[in-house]
Write a protein that holds these residues in place. Structure first.
Motif, PDB file in Angstrom:
ATOM      1  N   LYS A  31      40.303  30.573  20.262  1.00 56.96           N
ATOM      2  CA  LYS A  31      40.615  31.290  19.701  1.00 56.96           C
ATOM      3  C   LYS A  31      41.111  32.275  20.233  1.00 56.96           C
ATOM      4  O   LYS A  31      39.720  32.233  21.057  1.00 56.96           O
ATOM      5  N   GLU A  33      40.869  35.806  21.221  1.00 57.66           N
ATOM      6  CA  GLU A  33      40.573  37.900  22.304  1.00 57.66           C
ATOM      7  C   GLU A  33      41.676  38.205  21.431  1.00 57.66           C
ATOM      8  O   GLU A  33      42.806  38.581  21.530  1.00 57.66           O
ATOM      9  N   THR A 119      45.588  38.493  10.219  1.00 60.64           N
ATOM     10  CA  THR A 119      44.865  37.735  11.077  1.00 60.64           C
ATOM     11  C   THR A 119      45.646  36.485  11.529  1.00 60.64           C
ATOM     12  O   THR A 119      45.521  35.543  12.515  1.00 60.64           O
ATOM     13  N   VAL A 211      30.834  35.884   5.733  1.00 61.11           N
ATOM     14  CA  VAL A 211      30.569  37.201   6.622  1.00 61.11           C
ATOM     15  C   VAL A 211      30.844  38.151   6.710  1.00 61.11           C
ATOM     16  O   VAL A 211      29.851  38.426   5.269  1.00 61.11           O
ATOM     17  N   ASN A 212      30.370  39.438   7.589  1.00 63.80           N
ATOM     18  CA  ASN A 212      30.162  40.308   7.765  1.00 63.80           C
ATOM     19  C   ASN A 212      30.750  41.514   6.692  1.00 63.80           C
ATOM     20  O   ASN A 212      31.870  40.740   6.422  1.00 63.80           O
ATOM     21  N   ASN A 215      34.950  42.190   7.464  1.00 64.69           N
ATOM     22  CA  ASN A 215      34.990  41.673   8.575  1.00 64.69           C
ATOM     23  C   ASN A 215      36.192  40.303   8.010  1.00 64.69           C
ATOM     24  O   ASN A 215      36.185  39.497   7.540  1.00 64.69           O
ATOM     25  N   GLY A 218      37.270  38.305  10.982  1.00 68.59           N
ATOM     26  CA  GLY A 218      35.942  37.357  11.142  1.00 68.59           C
ATOM     27  C   GLY A 218      36.730  36.041  10.500  1.00 68.59           C
ATOM     28  O   GLY A 218      36.057  35.176  10.734  1.00 68.59           O
ATOM     29  N   VAL A 221      39.498  34.044  11.614  1.00 72.67           N
ATOM     30  CA  VAL A 221      39.274  33.243  12.697  1.00 72.67           C
ATOM     31  C   VAL A 221      38.079  31.546  12.560  1.00 72.67           C
ATOM     32  O   VAL A 221      38.699  31.366  12.760  1.00 72.67           O
ATOM     33  N   PHE A 222      37.661  32.065  11.373  1.00 69.90           N
ATOM     34  CA  PHE A 222      36.666  30.901  10.821  1.00 69.90           C
ATOM     35  C   PHE A 222      37.512  30.269  10.261  1.00 69.90           C
ATOM     36  O   PHE A 222      37.064  28.424  10.447  1.00 69.90           O
TER      37      PHE A 222
END
Length: 236
Positions: A31, A33, A119, A211-212, A215, A218, A221-222
């Motif tokens: 992944k 940055e 994303t 996730v948070n 987010n 996140g 990405v997962f």
């Protein structure tokens, strides 16, 4: 400079005295940055973006201040700007190799859902969007879930505020991983997303990861890592 210092210098690209870019994160961890826009000045963002594009050819910036979005449009004419998601993508966007569904419980949750979608696009995943399908009108959920199964999504991201019930419902109905994203949307006792977060973490449905709060990045990405592993398995 010794060999160790020289090795790490090649891994990290320094941008003046305020940023250090992890150049090989994608090769190392699967992944890339991303740049978190909040708290950064416009000039810092510009210099970081320019450094990323020079090193990697592309970059994703999240949580960009609205006043910075217009300036970044001017500085990077080919940028993909999503004002609702507050994201900026500069550089090439890969062809999608998998599909992930993104559901929002309400219209007020769409900003976080859009962050997830942008994303996913940056990571080479086609997002299938189904918005305002929350449990207050549960019948709205049936057609989107049918479409998800027909399209062969590898995961479903479910974005919900208020009491955060939708991810549990979805996880009880599908045979793919579900990623819950609690949002800070809701009245007083929603506690700025903590009620939704605790609800998702306490879910009786299995197959739900959480996730948070807010987010979307996140979660995407997962989901992309799930897609990469699935693709790897297909190629064997």
């Amino acid at each position: 400079m010794n060999l160790r210092d020289d090795f790490f210098k090649k891994l990290i690209k320094e941008v003046e005295d305020f940023a250090k870019i992890d150049i090989f994160r994608e090769e190392r961890a699967g992944k890339p940055e991303a740049v978190f826009g909040e708290g950064k000045s416009l000039e810092e963002l510009v210099k970081i973006i320019e450094a990323y594009v020079k090193e990697k050819g592309r970059v994703l910036v999240t949580r960009v201040k609205k006043e910075h979005l217009e300036e970044l449009k001017k500085r990077f004419g080919n940028a993909r700007i999503n004002e609702r998601a507050r994201t900026v993508i500069v550089g090439d966007i890969p062809q999608p190799f998998a599909k992930v569904a993104v559901l929002s419980a309400g219209t007020s949750d769409i900003a976080v859902a859009e962050e997830a979608c942008e994303t996913l696009i940056f990571l080479g995943i086609e997002p299938l969007k189904f918005y305002d399908v929350g449990v207050a009108g549960i019948h709205r959920l049936l057609e989107p879930l049918k479409k998800c199964m027909e399209e062969g999504v590898v995961a479903i991201i479910v974005v919900a505020g208020m009491e955060g019930a939708l991810p549990s419902v979805v996880a009880g109905l599908v045979d793919v991983p579900v990623i819950g994203v609690p949002t800070s949307i809701g009245y007083g006792t929603s506690l700025k997303g903590f009620t939704a977060l605790f609800s998702m973490l306490s879910s009786c449905s299995s197959g739900l990861a959480v996730v948070n709060i807010d987010n979307g990045f996140g979660a995407a990405v997962f989901a992309s890592l799930i897609a990469r592993v699935a693709k790897r398995g297909e190629s064997k």
